[in-house]
Design a protein around this motif. Sequence first.
Motif, PDB file in Angstrom:
ATOM      1  N   ASP A  37       0.825  -1.210   0.000  1.00  7.72           N
ATOM      2  CA  ASP A  37       0.000   0.000   0.000  1.00  7.72           C
ATOM      3  C   ASP A  37       0.861   1.263   0.000  1.00  7.72           C
ATOM      4  O   ASP A  37       0.529   2.251  -0.665  1.00  7.72           O
ATOM      5  CB  ASP A  37      -0.932   0.010   1.233  1.00  7.72           C
ATOM      6  CG  ASP A  37      -2.141  -0.896   1.053  1.00  7.72           C
ATOM      7  OD1 ASP A  37      -2.250  -1.559   0.004  1.00  7.72           O
ATOM      8  OD2 ASP A  37      -2.982  -0.949   1.964  1.00  7.72           O
ATOM      9  N   VAL A  38       1.941   1.235   0.762  1.00  3.00           N
ATOM     10  CA  VAL A  38       2.801   2.428   0.823  1.00  3.00           C
ATOM     11  C   VAL A  38       3.541   2.612  -0.500  1.00  3.00           C
ATOM     12  O   VAL A  38       3.623   3.720  -1.043  1.00  3.00           O
ATOM     13  CB  VAL A  38       3.783   2.322   2.012  1.00  3.00           C
ATOM     14  CG1 VAL A  38       4.840   3.416   1.942  1.00  3.00           C
ATOM     15  CG2 VAL A  38       3.011   2.418   3.328  1.00  3.00           C
ATOM     16  N   LEU A  39       4.049   1.517  -1.033  1.00  2.00           N
ATOM     17  CA  LEU A  39       4.780   1.605  -2.302  1.00  2.00           C
ATOM     18  C   LEU A  39       3.864   2.136  -3.406  1.00  2.00           C
ATOM     19  O   LEU A  39       4.253   3.006  -4.195  1.00  2.00           O
ATOM     20  CB  LEU A  39       5.322   0.214  -2.653  1.00  2.00           C
ATOM     21  CG  LEU A  39       6.299   0.116  -3.824  1.00  2.00           C
ATOM     22  CD1 LEU A  39       7.472   1.067  -3.664  1.00  2.00           C
ATOM     23  CD2 LEU A  39       6.806  -1.325  -3.964  1.00  2.00           C
ATOM     24  N   TYR A  40       2.654   1.612  -3.449  1.00  2.11           N
ATOM     25  CA  TYR A  40       1.666   2.052  -4.446  1.00  2.11           C
ATOM     26  C   TYR A  40       1.443   3.564  -4.360  1.00  2.11           C
ATOM     27  O   TYR A  40       1.478   4.285  -5.361  1.00  2.11           O
ATOM     28  CB  TYR A  40       0.360   1.308  -4.197  1.00  2.11           C
ATOM     29  CG  TYR A  40      -0.762   1.601  -5.170  1.00  2.11           C
ATOM     30  CD1 TYR A  40      -1.026   0.757  -6.238  1.00  2.11           C
ATOM     31  CD2 TYR A  40      -1.595   2.706  -4.995  1.00  2.11           C
ATOM     32  CE1 TYR A  40      -2.066   1.010  -7.113  1.00  2.11           C
ATOM     33  CE2 TYR A  40      -2.632   2.968  -5.874  1.00  2.11           C
ATOM     34  CZ  TYR A  40      -2.873   2.118  -6.930  1.00  2.11           C
ATOM     35  OH  TYR A  40      -3.903   2.380  -7.810  1.00  2.11           O
ATOM     36  N   GLN A  41       1.234   4.039  -3.156  1.00  2.00           N
ATOM     37  CA  GLN A  41       0.915   5.457  -2.975  1.00  2.00           C
ATOM     38  C   GLN A  41       2.122   6.365  -3.279  1.00  2.00           C
ATOM     39  O   GLN A  41       1.966   7.441  -3.858  1.00  2.00           O
ATOM     40  CB  GLN A  41       0.404   5.700  -1.549  1.00  2.00           C
ATOM     41  CG  GLN A  41      -0.948   5.037  -1.303  1.00  2.00           C
ATOM     42  CD  GLN A  41      -1.456   5.237   0.123  1.00  2.00           C
ATOM     43  OE1 GLN A  41      -1.914   6.303   0.507  1.00  2.00           O
ATOM     44  NE2 GLN A  41      -1.357   4.192   0.931  1.00  2.00           N
ATOM     45  N   ILE A  42       3.296   5.926  -2.867  1.00  3.24           N
ATOM     46  CA  ILE A  42       4.498   6.708  -3.186  1.00  3.24           C
ATOM     47  C   ILE A  42       4.641   6.839  -4.699  1.00  3.24           C
ATOM     48  O   ILE A  42       4.909   7.922  -5.235  1.00  3.24           O
ATOM     49  CB  ILE A  42       5.757   6.026  -2.600  1.00  3.24           C
ATOM     50  CG1 ILE A  42       5.761   6.096  -1.072  1.00  3.24           C
ATOM     51  CG2 ILE A  42       7.015   6.677  -3.159  1.00  3.24           C
ATOM     52  CD1 ILE A  42       6.921   5.330  -0.435  1.00  3.24           C
ATOM     53  N   GLY A  43       4.456   5.713  -5.381  1.00  4.73           N
ATOM     54  CA  GLY A  43       4.599   5.729  -6.831  1.00  4.73           C
ATOM     55  C   GLY A  43       3.584   6.642  -7.493  1.00  4.73           C
ATOM     56  O   GLY A  43       3.913   7.388  -8.420  1.00  4.73           O
ATOM     57  N   ALA A  44       2.361   6.599  -7.004  1.00  7.30           N
ATOM     58  CA  ALA A  44       1.310   7.434  -7.602  1.00  7.30           C
ATOM     59  C   ALA A  44       1.665   8.914  -7.459  1.00  7.30           C
ATOM     60  O   ALA A  44       1.582   9.680  -8.421  1.00  7.30           O
ATOM     61  CB  ALA A  44      -0.026   7.129  -6.939  1.00  7.30           C
ATOM     62  N   LEU A  45       2.069   9.317  -6.265  1.00  6.64           N
ATOM     63  CA  LEU A  45       2.427  10.730  -6.091  1.00  6.64           C
ATOM     64  C   LEU A  45       3.657  11.079  -6.920  1.00  6.64           C
ATOM     65  O   LEU A  45       3.723  12.154  -7.538  1.00  6.64           O
ATOM     66  CB  LEU A  45       2.698  11.058  -4.617  1.00  6.64           C
ATOM     67  CG  LEU A  45       3.081  12.527  -4.427  1.00  6.64           C
ATOM     68  CD1 LEU A  45       1.872  13.424  -4.666  1.00  6.64           C
ATOM     69  CD2 LEU A  45       3.691  12.789  -3.074  1.00  6.64           C
ATOM     70  N   HIS A  46       4.615  10.167  -6.931  1.00 12.64           N
ATOM     71  CA  HIS A  46       5.856  10.422  -7.654  1.00 12.64           C
ATOM     72  C   HIS A  46       5.594  10.739  -9.128  1.00 12.64           C
ATOM     73  O   HIS A  46       6.294  11.558  -9.745  1.00 12.64           O
ATOM     74  CB  HIS A  46       6.772   9.203  -7.520  1.00 12.64           C
ATOM     75  CG  HIS A  46       8.051   9.325  -8.281  1.00 12.64           C
ATOM     76  ND1 HIS A  46       8.340   8.559  -9.386  1.00 12.64           N
ATOM     77  CD2 HIS A  46       9.106  10.149  -8.109  1.00 12.64           C
ATOM     78  CE1 HIS A  46       9.535   8.898  -9.861  1.00 12.64           C
ATOM     79  NE2 HIS A  46      10.022   9.849  -9.097  1.00 12.64           N
ATOM     80  N   ALA A  47       4.578  10.099  -9.703  1.00 11.54           N
ATOM     81  CA  ALA A  47       4.277  10.351 -11.114  1.00 11.54           C
ATOM     82  C   ALA A  47       3.894  11.811 -11.351  1.00 11.54           C
ATOM     83  O   ALA A  47       4.295  12.418 -12.344  1.00 11.54           O
ATOM     84  CB  ALA A  47       3.166   9.419 -11.578  1.00 11.54           C
ATOM     85  N   PHE A  48       3.120  12.365 -10.422  1.00 12.47           N
ATOM     86  CA  PHE A  48       2.730  13.776 -10.586  1.00 12.47           C
ATOM     87  C   PHE A  48       3.941  14.696 -10.399  1.00 12.47           C
ATOM     88  O   PHE A  48       4.057  15.725 -11.070  1.00 12.47           O
ATOM     89  CB  PHE A  48       1.616  14.141  -9.603  1.00 12.47           C
ATOM     90  CG  PHE A  48       0.323  13.470  -9.951  1.00 12.47           C
ATOM     91  CD1 PHE A  48      -0.484  13.998 -10.948  1.00 12.47           C
ATOM     92  CD2 PHE A  48      -0.084  12.309  -9.325  1.00 12.47           C
ATOM     93  CE1 PHE A  48      -1.675  13.370 -11.303  1.00 12.47           C
ATOM     94  CE2 PHE A  48      -1.256  11.671  -9.672  1.00 12.47           C
ATOM     95  CZ  PHE A  48      -2.061  12.196 -10.665  1.00 12.47           C
ATOM     96  N   LEU A  49       4.826  14.331  -9.481  1.00 13.56           N
ATOM     97  CA  LEU A  49       6.039  15.119  -9.276  1.00 13.56           C
ATOM     98  C   LEU A  49       6.915  15.062 -10.530  1.00 13.56           C
ATOM     99  O   LEU A  49       7.421  16.082 -11.012  1.00 13.56           O
ATOM    100  CB  LEU A  49       6.806  14.584  -8.066  1.00 13.56           C
ATOM    101  CG  LEU A  49       6.091  14.798  -6.730  1.00 13.56           C
ATOM    102  CD1 LEU A  49       6.803  14.030  -5.613  1.00 13.56           C
ATOM    103  CD2 LEU A  49       6.047  16.284  -6.387  1.00 13.56           C
ATOM    104  N   ARG A  50       7.060  13.868 -11.046  1.00  9.64           N
ATOM    105  CA  ARG A  50       7.882  13.668 -12.239  1.00  9.64           C
ATOM    106  C   ARG A  50       7.337  14.482 -13.413  1.00  9.64           C
ATOM    107  O   ARG A  50       8.089  15.098 -14.158  1.00  9.64           O
ATOM    108  CB  ARG A  50       7.874  12.171 -12.548  1.00  9.64           C
ATOM    109  CG  ARG A  50       8.836  11.747 -13.600  1.00  9.64           C
ATOM    110  CD  ARG A  50       9.043  10.240 -13.490  1.00  9.64           C
ATOM    111  NE  ARG A  50       9.632   9.727 -14.709  1.00  9.64           N
ATOM    112  CZ  ARG A  50      10.195   8.517 -14.802  1.00  9.64           C
ATOM    113  NH1 ARG A  50      10.243   7.729 -13.735  1.00  9.64           N
ATOM    114  NH2 ARG A  50      10.703   8.100 -15.940  1.00  9.64           N
TER     115      ARG A  50
END
Lengths: 250, 250, 250, 250
Positions: free
Chosen positions: B86-99
């Motif tokens: 769950d944490v990995l999923y959420q980090i990745g999702a936010l990271h995409a917007f940052l990227r």
Amino acid sequence: MTVDLNADAGESYGAFTYGHDREVFPLVTSVNLACGFHGGSPGRMREAVRLAKAHGVAVGAHPGFPDLVGFGRREMALSPEEVYADVLYQIGALHAFLRAEGLPLHHVKPHGALYLKACRHRETARAIAEAVRTFDPEVPLVVLPGTVYEEEAQKAGLRVVREAFPERAYLGNGQLAPRHLEGSWISDPEEAARRALRMVLEGRVEALDGGEVAVRAETLCIHGDNPNAPQVARAVRRALEEAGVEVRAF
Amino acid sequence: MTVDLNADAGESYGAFTYGHDREVFPLVTSVNLACGFHGGSPGRMREAVRLAKAHGVAVGAHPGFPDLVGFGRREMALSPEEVYADVLYQIGALHAFLRAEGLPLHHVKPHGALYLKACRHRETARAIAEAVRTFDPEVPLVVLPGTVYEEEAQKAGLRVVREAFPERAYLGNGQLAPRHLEGSWISDPEEAARRALRMVLEGRVEALDGGEVAVRAETLCIHGDNPNAPQVARAVRRALEEAGVEVRAF
Amino acid sequence: MTVDLNADAGESYGAFTYGHDREVFPLVTSVNLACGFHGGSPGRMREAVRLAKAHGVAVGAHPGFPDLVGFGRREMALSPEEVYADVLYQIGALHAFLRAEGLPLHHVKPHGALYLKACRHRETARAIAEAVRTFDPEVPLVVLPGTVYEEEAQKAGLRVVREAFPERAYLGNGQLAPRHLEGSWISDPEEAARRALRMVLEGRVEALDGGEVAVRAETLCIHGDNPNAPQVARAVRRALEEAGVEVRAF
Amino acid sequence: MTVDLNADAGESYGAFTYGHDREVFPLVTSVNLACGFHGGSPGRMREAVRLAKAHGVAVGAHPGFPDLVGFGRREMALSPEEVYADVLYQIGALHAFLRAEGLPLHHVKPHGALYLKACRHRETARAIAEAVRTFDPEVPLVVLPGTVYEEEAQKAGLRVVREAFPERAYLGNGQLAPRHLEGSWISDPEEAARRALRMVLEGRVEALDGGEVAVRAETLCIHGDNPNAPQVARAVRRALEEAGVEVRAF
């Protein structure tokens, strides 16, 4: 001569198992993994990414509409901004699991009703392409050739990979035959294999409404949720390899 | 002497607005953005990332339990594997917007009941740290000092950033006073500012149950969903700056 | 002469507050309460039902598409069977809270994109009517007059209650003016009140595209999520009462 | 002498199929149907209600925690008010489908982690009982005997129906053996049948930790999601009927 064999996968959700990932992964060369919106809970995404890694299968993201109960198969009137954000979110989520396993994001292929809408609705297609481009312009999009979706992916400067469906009937105009039409679905593995071969070697196949239709196939889609998906994948792969076609990820 | 001022933010969800992002972002130096599970729909995440970019605020991920209706404030009996995914999923999702916006992922700070559980449940803490480490071992974790959560973050080789809460009362044992205790919440901005100053300059503050308690503060948390969050942030920031403390992201 | 004043309400969801229920409930005679799909978590539904009970306001169900993130405002391609099941589910859920408080289910009014789709898509309208009929054929449906939705409700043998919108502009053909048109929204409370009065007393109102349009109004809808919803409700109610119209639930 | 045979069912969700409803329904006398929170989408609930009707099986509601991804098997720290509202919501939703099919709500039995929490957490048990009582005080609650859950159901004035688990091992203290213990699960249908018979005829069964334990069984639970659920149900039913026990809904 080479072609990729792709399957939609990773669509299980928590305690709910969907599809036949364990049987299908050894037979294909790339998979499109659900990212949580139509299927694919975080735990199941991790499991699918690891399964792909174990089988050396290339992994793409398979973002869908935010409609778990409808499995992403019901068209939704999302604005382009909503499509962009939903696709970007899902790509990022899957990417995190790939990154944790040391795998690259190989491609993106939208799911179900989002894929179909992109094929005929330019703003939706553009929003998907834009999400991929702003995430990573090197990531290819799998597209249905001859659609506005293919056009917009190319306009965004993305590499497009054309997809064909050996299990689906085509109409003479190049479109997939709607599923409610008799004969729209080819369930016999040998017949699917024969069609796959024509698509790859000749670039054409018989149309459901008579005559033939040109089909450009850089990747062939196997529907991983069909009960006989493993049989179809096996038959298609064997036919291709016996004909000297190299089956490998694009 | 420097300190960071962080706020939980980006917690709006679709048509539902939550918190006071527009007032708070200009006053803090880092934000922890919800990633879709307790708040933060994709469209609202994009909006929050852009707002942070416009204000030059550092952006961290704020993953929570998968409990939108409970706003991630209800403890859930997730297995460590489920927490990890769950944490990995959420980090990745936010990271995409940052990227997509050309911003780095500055840090990770768990939300609500997940944060509190990590502070006292070692396997949960380890799973969070492991998710961050496998995503990117350079990304710091914001932690409550003196907890198993801090320990596990360090064991995983991550940089830890200690957090203090000027609006929350502490007990003599270093723990946050439970919210139901009288006096557990400091709502007066000037009092919060005074406490923030003691935390940063002296490394200690008065305990609710008498005496004083050591508080290690590399970042101070402002609760962005309080009605007076902007006033508190303003008062804390002014007090710090007037005392010569540089307020900037860690 | 009587008319009902209705407002969409109960749309808060867990920690997310939406609309202005506490200000609006004292001013209207019926409310349409969200049932969990586009808003309205169980806790907030209970709260809204109790608030309605305290103010003696009649309570109807306000079922929407299963699209929380889109607040039920995005059309979805649901099959009639899916519409039927989704509406029945939501009616039942709200009914349980009413039953627990000793209140009857006063009416049903679909929400957002489901309402709009029902007005022009016969199968959707029929499925909604069928859900109400099989739940309780005595429960009236609030409808937009002159639509296939009204027709199907009547065919199902349900009592229909015609709704008019004093805050929305109408076209000469009797349809609501699309929201993107200039002038489609009447935000001035006094102007809304003036229009409400014409609708009730004269059965007509000015059309946005010129001329007048017949409007049949057994209930007037106040948009409870507008910032000035209380002002509009107050102005409309006062104007009606001063003109001798009795404002009460149908 | 009579006993009921119940199974958890209707847990499929949209495109995700779960359990073996078609095989199990002909073999049991009551089913506990999921209500949308841990499983059971509206369409699948309707399908399950109709299947129960076709087989003359009594239908109860099976409310769970709001945790679809965890299938309601993960304990959640809900307040009693939240439990009350969530249970009432789910009962109402299922009731609507029963009402549409002309069936009564036969009973309520909480699901998974909610059931287990109710057995040892008095406020949770009370909230569940209160939800049932305010919905309809005539509806019985299926309970695990000897628990605070049974006590609170009785205090609320509800009829309680004691449940026993022929497939689960018991400890000498009357509790179910935790699933991680070796031998906690009886997978052999004949052994389950033998235990079922002892439970019904003698009111006792062997304990996993030695000796025997009293078991009060007005209904026997068959786990409908086991791969061999149909075999177990068949064996249990046959053993009971051959011993002259009438198998019918309570």
